[in-house]
Scaffold this motif. Structure first.
Motif, PDB file in Angstrom:
ATOM      1  N   ALA A 200      -2.283  -4.067  -5.253  1.00  9.92           N
ATOM      2  CA  ALA A 200      -1.201  -3.353  -4.794  1.00  9.92           C
ATOM      3  C   ALA A 200      -0.637  -1.669  -5.351  1.00  9.92           C
ATOM      4  N   LYS A 201      -1.611  -1.915  -6.465  1.00  8.67           N
ATOM      5  CA  LYS A 201      -1.747  -0.346  -6.932  1.00  8.67           C
ATOM      6  C   LYS A 201      -2.716   1.024  -6.480  1.00  8.67           C
ATOM      7  N   VAL A 202      -3.676   0.516  -6.420  1.00 11.09           N
ATOM      8  CA  VAL A 202      -5.094   1.542  -5.406  1.00 11.09           C
ATOM      9  C   VAL A 202      -5.193   0.872  -3.769  1.00 11.09           C
ATOM     10  N   LEU A 203      -4.324   0.222  -3.494  1.00 11.08           N
ATOM     11  CA  LEU A 203      -4.891   0.154  -2.012  1.00 11.08           C
ATOM     12  C   LEU A 203      -3.945   1.361  -0.834  1.00 11.08           C
ATOM     13  N   PRO A 204      -2.212   2.097  -1.798  1.00  8.57           N
ATOM     14  CA  PRO A 204      -1.762   2.918  -1.233  1.00  8.57           C
ATOM     15  C   PRO A 204      -2.530   4.427  -1.023  1.00  8.57           C
ATOM     16  N   ILE A 205      -3.682   4.058  -1.867  1.00 12.23           N
ATOM     17  CA  ILE A 205      -3.732   5.795  -2.437  1.00 12.23           C
ATOM     18  C   ILE A 205      -4.702   6.060  -0.250  1.00 12.23           C
ATOM     19  N   ALA A 206      -5.303   5.195   0.055  1.00  9.73           N
ATOM     20  CA  ALA A 206      -4.860   5.352   1.633  1.00  9.73           C
ATOM     21  C   ALA A 206      -3.541   5.413   2.170  1.00  9.73           C
ATOM     22  N   ASP A 207      -3.917   6.494   3.206  1.00  5.80           N
ATOM     23  CA  ASP A 207      -2.852   6.424   4.425  1.00  5.80           C
ATOM     24  C   ASP A 207      -1.993   5.521   4.610  1.00  5.80           C
ATOM     25  N   GLN A 208      -2.883   4.727   5.257  1.00  8.94           N
ATOM     26  CA  GLN A 208      -2.190   3.710   5.578  1.00  8.94           C
ATOM     27  C   GLN A 208      -3.162   2.273   5.575  1.00  8.94           C
TER      28      GLN A 208
END
Length: 457
Positions: A378-386
């Motif tokens: 949950a912390k690293v995936l939002p590095i992406a825009d979507q």
């Protein structure tokens, strides 16, 4: 202690491979075929690898059938073969010994004087590919067993007439303990496969056993605390690499030569050995390249040959592999990343590449990993825009004791969406991703199929 049975190949001439069409089997088949063994095999479906094997003169049967085993001296099977397979049952009936692929890999590795066995939680395939590329371009004609397809050799490995074999060495289920490396490389030790190992201490203990099997030299990431703890007091020479000044080989002046692609200098003690420019994205690949530089130069390549090989290396299959474009013009890439550390490295590199937006299409793999590392994902995936996700691919597990779903992960990532199958994912991408965007599919399962569905033929 090594668990190799020294007598297993004694007086064996005919080897039969169950699951011979697998990418992990093919390099072993190539090497043993070149060594003079009679090889036969079987699989459930035809494919490119089987076509290559048949072109080599190998008799491959489809599908599995009991009579395929007749005449064999030894059976080799992949871990994916299900209980009750008719060929394994027939081998038992006839008293033909049978071993799993990783056991045979231990024998193959021992056919060469100098093995370079590359281990670590992250970066194994890339570093194995880099090292193979350097030695091949340097004219060393190495054998290789790689977890991804290396374009230079047009496959997942090769037989070689040189003294070196480069082997990707996987820790899962302790398969790397079948190896006896001449040189071992340990890239890092991170919290993965804990459903098997149970704890980080057990994982480090397994890497220690792997290191203890090393005959000559260990090349280790001196910046990784877990690796150095695992190697404390080890019996043989340890050569370290990293960014830290205390390492034997140090990457200095690390900088972006172009967006997302790094260059650096390699120093050994007070001497500058060379300059390296990478053709694969991401700062994490500086570590992989530095490890490959050290391993290949200690195996006989010159620093200039190592630098040339690394610049020519453009990745292996499913490692930030650009596949094509959607109908709307979005770039589609695919990557094997499935652990939070790998996702962070891959998505950080993607964000540096100058695209307007990055769409991460993630397939969680195994219920145990998803539940154990849920907050980290949950912390690293939002590095992406979507963030776009599929339901969890359980693989060898059932969800009975974990009770975890992609919806639980999506609830922690505002704006994310998820779909039970690939059709929904592809529909979302086709509707939302534009010509200046990057879409990258992520996971070690079959999410690459979704990437191929997005691409305009």
């Amino acid at each position: 202690m090594n668990i190799l049975d020294e007598q297993l190949l004694k007086n064996k001439k005919h080897l039969h491979f169950v699951g011979i069409g697998g990418s992990g089997m093919f390099p072993i088949v190539q090497i043993l075929h070149a060594a003079g063994y009679t090889i036969t095999g079987s699989d459930v479906l035809p494919g490119d690898i089987i076509n290559y094997e048949r072109a080599m003169g190998i008799d491959v049967k489809i599908p599995h059938a009991a009579e395929n085993v007749d005449g064999a001296d030894l059976l080799v099977y992949t871990a994916a073969i299900l209980p009750g397979n008719p060929e394994i049952a027939r081998a038992q009936e006839l008293g033909i010994p049978a071993v799993e692929r990783s056991v045979m890999l231990g024998y193959v590795q021992r056919l060469y004087a100098h093995s370079i066995c590359i281990a670590g939680t992250h970066g194994k395939t890339t570093t194995t590919g880099m090292t193979t590329q350097i030695l091949e371009m340097a004219g060393k004609d190495p054998a290789a067993v790689i977890g991804g397809k290396l374009p230079l050799i047009k496959g997942y490995g090769k037989s070689g007439k040189g003294e070196n074999i480069v082997v990707e060495s996987c820790e899962f289920a302790n398969t790397f303990l079948h190896l006896t490396p001449y040189t071992s490389v340990i890239l890092n030790i991170d919290d993965d496969h804990l459903e098997f190992f149970g704890s980080m201490e057990n994982l480090k203990a397994s890497f220690r056993k792997f290191a203890d099997l090393t005959e000559h030299r260990i090349i280790a990431n001196g910046d990784d605390a877990n690796t150095m703890e695992a190697l404390a007091g080890i019996h043989c020479e340890v050569v370290t690499f990293g960014f830290g000044e205390g390492c034997d080989y140090v990457a200095k002046n690390v900088h972006m030569a172009r967006p997302a692609f790094y260059a650096f200098e390699v120093w050994h003690k007070d001497a500058k050995l060379g300059e390296v420019e990478l053709s694969v994205p991401g700062k994490h690949n500086v570590y992989n390249a530095l490890a490959a530089f050290v391993a290949s130069t200690l195996a006989g390549a010159t620093p200039e040959e190592a630098a040339a090989g690394l610049k020519a290396f453009k990745g292996t299959g499913r490692r930030f592999e650009v596949l094509g474009y959607t109908a709307a013009g979005a770039t589609v890439a695919d990557d094997y990343a499935h652990h939070p550390t790998e996702l962070q490295a891959t998505l950080s590199a993607a964000k540096q590449m100058g695209f307007q937006r990055v769409f991460a299409v993630f397939q969680p793999f195994t219920y145990s990993r998803t539940k154990m590392l849920l907050n980290d994902f949950a912390k690293v995936l939002p590095i992406a825009d979507q963030v776009v996700m599929t339901e969890i691919l359980g693989s060898r597990e059932t969800n009975d004791k974990y009770n975890i779903y992609t919806a639980d992960l999506a609830a922690q990532i505002p704006g994310s969406v998820w779909y039970p199958g690939f059709d929904g994912v592809v529909g979302y991408i086709n509707e939302h991703a534009g010509p200046h965007d990057l879409v990258i599919t992520l996971g070690c399962g079959d999410i690459y199929k979704a990437a191929k569905m997005m691409i305009v033929k």
